[in-house]
Scaffold this motif. Structure first.
Motif, PDB file in Angstrom:
ATOM      1  N   GLU A   1       2.234   8.962  -5.967  1.00 47.46           N
ATOM      2  CA  GLU A   1       3.487   8.272  -6.275  1.00 47.46           C
ATOM      3  C   GLU A   1       3.502   6.864  -5.674  1.00 47.46           C
ATOM      4  O   GLU A   1       3.976   5.923  -6.304  1.00 47.46           O
ATOM      5  N   SER A   2       2.974   6.729  -4.466  1.00 50.77           N
ATOM      6  CA  SER A   2       2.930   5.410  -3.848  1.00 50.77           C
ATOM      7  C   SER A   2       1.999   4.478  -4.608  1.00 50.77           C
ATOM      8  O   SER A   2       2.250   3.275  -4.689  1.00 50.77           O
ATOM      9  N   GLN A   3       0.931   5.030  -5.190  1.00 52.66           N
ATOM     10  CA  GLN A   3       0.006   4.219  -5.972  1.00 52.66           C
ATOM     11  C   GLN A   3       0.638   3.730  -7.270  1.00 52.66           C
ATOM     12  O   GLN A   3       0.385   2.617  -7.694  1.00 52.66           O
ATOM     13  N   LYS A   4       1.476   4.565  -7.872  1.00 52.15           N
ATOM     14  CA  LYS A   4       2.173   4.169  -9.100  1.00 52.15           C
ATOM     15  C   LYS A   4       3.131   3.010  -8.823  1.00 52.15           C
ATOM     16  O   LYS A   4       3.240   2.096  -9.624  1.00 52.15           O
ATOM     17  N   LYS A   5       3.814   3.076  -7.672  1.00 50.66           N
ATOM     18  CA  LYS A   5       4.772   2.028  -7.314  1.00 50.66           C
ATOM     19  C   LYS A   5       4.081   0.702  -7.042  1.00 50.66           C
ATOM     20  O   LYS A   5       4.644  -0.355  -7.267  1.00 50.66           O
ATOM     21  N   ASP A   6       2.853   0.776  -6.515  1.00 51.67           N
ATOM     22  CA  ASP A   6       2.111  -0.438  -6.172  1.00 51.67           C
ATOM     23  C   ASP A   6       1.551  -1.155  -7.397  1.00 51.67           C
ATOM     24  O   ASP A   6       1.123  -2.301  -7.301  1.00 51.67           O
ATOM     25  N   LYS A   7       1.520  -0.491  -8.545  1.00 50.61           N
ATOM     26  CA  LYS A   7       0.925  -1.109  -9.739  1.00 50.61           C
ATOM     27  C   LYS A   7       1.907  -1.916 -10.517  1.00 50.61           C
ATOM     28  O   LYS A   7       3.011  -1.944 -10.468  1.00 50.61           O
TER      29      LYS A   7
ATOM     30  N   TYR B   1       0.956  10.333  -2.081  1.00 52.10           N
ATOM     31  CA  TYR B   1      -0.017   9.256  -2.227  1.00 52.10           C
ATOM     32  C   TYR B   1      -0.049   8.748  -3.669  1.00 52.10           C
ATOM     33  O   TYR B   1      -0.011   7.534  -3.912  1.00 52.10           O
TER      34      TYR B   1
ATOM     35  N   TYR C   1      -5.517   7.925   1.329  1.00 49.17           N
ATOM     36  CA  TYR C   1      -4.155   7.925   1.859  1.00 49.17           C
ATOM     37  C   TYR C   1      -4.115   7.302   3.255  1.00 49.17           C
ATOM     38  O   TYR C   1      -3.266   6.452   3.538  1.00 49.17           O
TER      39      TYR C   1
ATOM     40  N   SER D   1      -4.494   3.664   3.018  1.00 45.09           N
ATOM     41  CA  SER D   1      -3.259   3.031   2.532  1.00 45.09           C
ATOM     42  C   SER D   1      -2.208   2.913   3.631  1.00 45.09           C
ATOM     43  O   SER D   1      -1.324   2.066   3.552  1.00 45.09           O
TER      44      SER D   1
END
Length: 126
Positions: free
Chosen positions: A120-126, A118, A84, A87
């Motif tokens: 949720e932010s990773q899901k958005k980045d994919k 964290y 996190y 990121s």
């Protein structure tokens, strides 16, 4: 029960070493943590007496269920907090050092919220 930060670090180190090299002995912990043999020996005795580890006749260390629960909790915190912080733009060395300190004092609620944000932010980045 509250466990000391140093004990959490030992348990986390045992878990990490087990994942990396398989069987763990005190000398492996000495080499990983750069502590003296007598310090590690004393710490392992305390962890054994408190039911966090078992040590067989050959000196191999195993985490008990109680020790594994703590080690996995601390290690998860370490990984999530490190990732996190990275990121957010923190350099890796600083993130690892900060995560190592934060992982011991952060409340379960705060950690879960950081973890959720964290992930949720990773899901958005994919």
């Amino acid at each position: 029960m509250k466990i000391q930060e140093s004990a959490e670090n030992y348990l986390e180190t045992i878990l990490i070493l087990r994942q990396r090299i398989g069987q763990v002995r005190s000398i492996d912990i000495v080499n990983e943590m750069n502590f003296s043999k007598p310090s590690i020996s004393y710490a392992m005795k305390q962890l054994r007496e408190n039911g966090y580890i078992l040590m067989d006749e050959s000196g191999y260390i195993t985490l008990t269920d109680k020790g594994m629960e703590i080690a996995e909790r601390i290690y998860e915190r370490h990984k999530v907090l490190t990732d996190y912080l990275i990121s957010l733009g923190v350099d890796e060395d600083t993130a690892k050092g900060d995560a190592c300190r934060i992982e011991h004092v952060i409340s379960p609620m705060s950690f879960e919220m950081i973890k959720k944000a964290y992930l949720e932010s990773q899901k958005k980045d994919k």
